[in-house]
Design a protein around this motif. Structure first.
Motif, PDB file in Angstrom:
ATOM      1  N   ALA A  27       0.832  -1.204   0.000  1.00 23.81           N
ATOM      2  CA  ALA A  27       0.000   0.000   0.000  1.00 23.81           C
ATOM      3  C   ALA A  27       0.861   1.246   0.000  1.00 23.81           C
ATOM      4  N   ILE A  28       0.418   2.216  -0.783  1.00 24.34           N
ATOM      5  CA  ILE A  28       0.942   3.579  -0.722  1.00 24.34           C
ATOM      6  C   ILE A  28      -0.273   4.486  -0.658  1.00 24.34           C
ATOM      7  N   SER A  29      -0.348   5.293   0.382  1.00 24.16           N
ATOM      8  CA  SER A  29      -1.419   6.272   0.505  1.00 24.16           C
ATOM      9  C   SER A  29      -0.808   7.645   0.287  1.00 24.16           C
ATOM     10  N   ILE A  30      -1.525   8.472  -0.484  1.00 26.06           N
ATOM     11  CA  ILE A  30      -0.998   9.780  -0.853  1.00 26.06           C
ATOM     12  C   ILE A  30      -2.058  10.841  -0.607  1.00 26.06           C
ATOM     13  N   LYS A  70       3.120   4.887  15.980  1.00 27.15           N
ATOM     14  CA  LYS A  70       1.711   4.522  15.990  1.00 27.15           C
ATOM     15  C   LYS A  70       1.345   3.435  14.977  1.00 27.15           C
ATOM     16  N   TRP A  71       2.064   3.388  13.834  1.00 28.48           N
ATOM     17  CA  TRP A  71       1.700   2.465  12.758  1.00 28.48           C
ATOM     18  C   TRP A  71       2.934   1.751  12.221  1.00 28.48           C
ATOM     19  N   SER A  99       2.844  -2.235   4.618  1.00 29.79           N
ATOM     20  CA  SER A  99       2.475  -3.569   4.138  1.00 29.79           C
ATOM     21  C   SER A  99       1.000  -3.648   3.781  1.00 29.79           C
ATOM     22  N   HIS A 100       0.170  -2.983   4.590  1.00 27.12           N
ATOM     23  CA  HIS A 100      -1.283  -3.040   4.417  1.00 27.12           C
ATOM     24  C   HIS A 100      -1.865  -1.632   4.406  1.00 27.12           C
ATOM     25  N   ARG A 101      -3.005  -1.451   3.743  1.00 22.21           N
ATOM     26  CA  ARG A 101      -3.572  -0.117   3.519  1.00 22.21           C
ATOM     27  C   ARG A 101      -3.994   0.611   4.784  1.00 22.21           C
ATOM     28  N   ASP A 103      -2.742   0.967   7.769  1.00 19.05           N
ATOM     29  CA  ASP A 103      -1.680   1.760   8.395  1.00 19.05           C
ATOM     30  C   ASP A 103      -1.335   2.996   7.573  1.00 19.05           C
ATOM     31  N   SER A 104      -1.180   2.834   6.268  1.00 18.06           N
ATOM     32  CA  SER A 104      -0.789   3.993   5.451  1.00 18.06           C
ATOM     33  C   SER A 104      -1.921   5.011   5.349  1.00 18.06           C
ATOM     34  N   LEU A 105      -3.166   4.564   5.261  1.00 19.01           N
ATOM     35  CA  LEU A 105      -4.296   5.500   5.203  1.00 19.01           C
ATOM     36  C   LEU A 105      -4.411   6.313   6.489  1.00 19.01           C
ATOM     37  N   GLU A 106      -4.330   5.645   7.625  1.00 16.90           N
ATOM     38  CA  GLU A 106      -4.429   6.358   8.906  1.00 16.90           C
ATOM     39  C   GLU A 106      -3.234   7.288   9.106  1.00 16.90           C
ATOM     40  N   ALA A 107      -2.062   6.847   8.703  1.00 20.11           N
ATOM     41  CA  ALA A 107      -0.848   7.655   8.878  1.00 20.11           C
ATOM     42  C   ALA A 107      -0.883   8.916   8.026  1.00 20.11           C
ATOM     43  N   VAL A 108      -1.371   8.808   6.802  1.00 20.42           N
ATOM     44  CA  VAL A 108      -1.395   9.979   5.927  1.00 20.42           C
ATOM     45  C   VAL A 108      -2.418  11.003   6.431  1.00 20.42           C
TER      46      VAL A 108
END
Length: 145
Positions: A27-30, A70-71, A99-101, A103-108
């Motif tokens: 996952a990459i969240s932008i 946190k993530w 690795s999974h969406r 974490d990246s969604l919440e972090a962004v």
């Protein structure tokens, strides 16, 4: 690995996405914040940003450090443009890989909300009638008084 920068250059979302790409990540969240052409019924011509660069970059690094506590995050890129940002161009790009969406969604989301509340970057809107307005971020603790 964290990529943090305050720049006067036009932001390239694809290049910033590549900074955080890794074969181990699914996952990459932008988040991309762009200049819109209106505010409260006024026509906006452009935004102008100013920053206290040393402190801004230090605060951005603190946000990255908090995210990692946190993530489960692999890489973070947080790039903010200063000076003139024309309509439809990016002023901020935050990219987070994991690795999974989830974490990246919440972090962004945490990154942009915390950046707007704590990082010393100021925005001025320039309107078609040649007036202008410095904008407070609603997330800032001092704007809630």
């Amino acid at each position: 690995m964290d990529f943090i920068e305050i720049t006067e250059e036009k932001l390239d979302v694809n290049n910033i996405s590549q900074m955080v790409t890794d074969p181990s990540c699914g996952a990459i969240s932008i988040f991309v914040g762009i200049t819109r052409d209106n505010f409260d019924g006024k026509k906006v011509l452009r935004l102008e940003y100013e920053a206290y660069k040393p402190m801004a970059e230090r605060k951005m690094k603190e946000i990255c450090d908090d995210i990692r506590k946190k993530w489960q995050i692999h890489k973070i890129a947080m790039i903010h443009r200063i000076n003139v940002v024309p309509i439809s161009e990016a002023s901020i790009v935050i990219a987070v890989s994991s690795s999974h969406r989830k974490d990246s969604l919440e972090a962004v989301e945490y990154a942009i909300n915390t950046l707007k509340a704590t990082v010393p970057i100021w925005k001025k809107e320039i309107y078609a009638d040649e007036s202008s307005s410095w904008k407070e971020n609603k997330e800032c603790p001092w704007s809630k008084q």
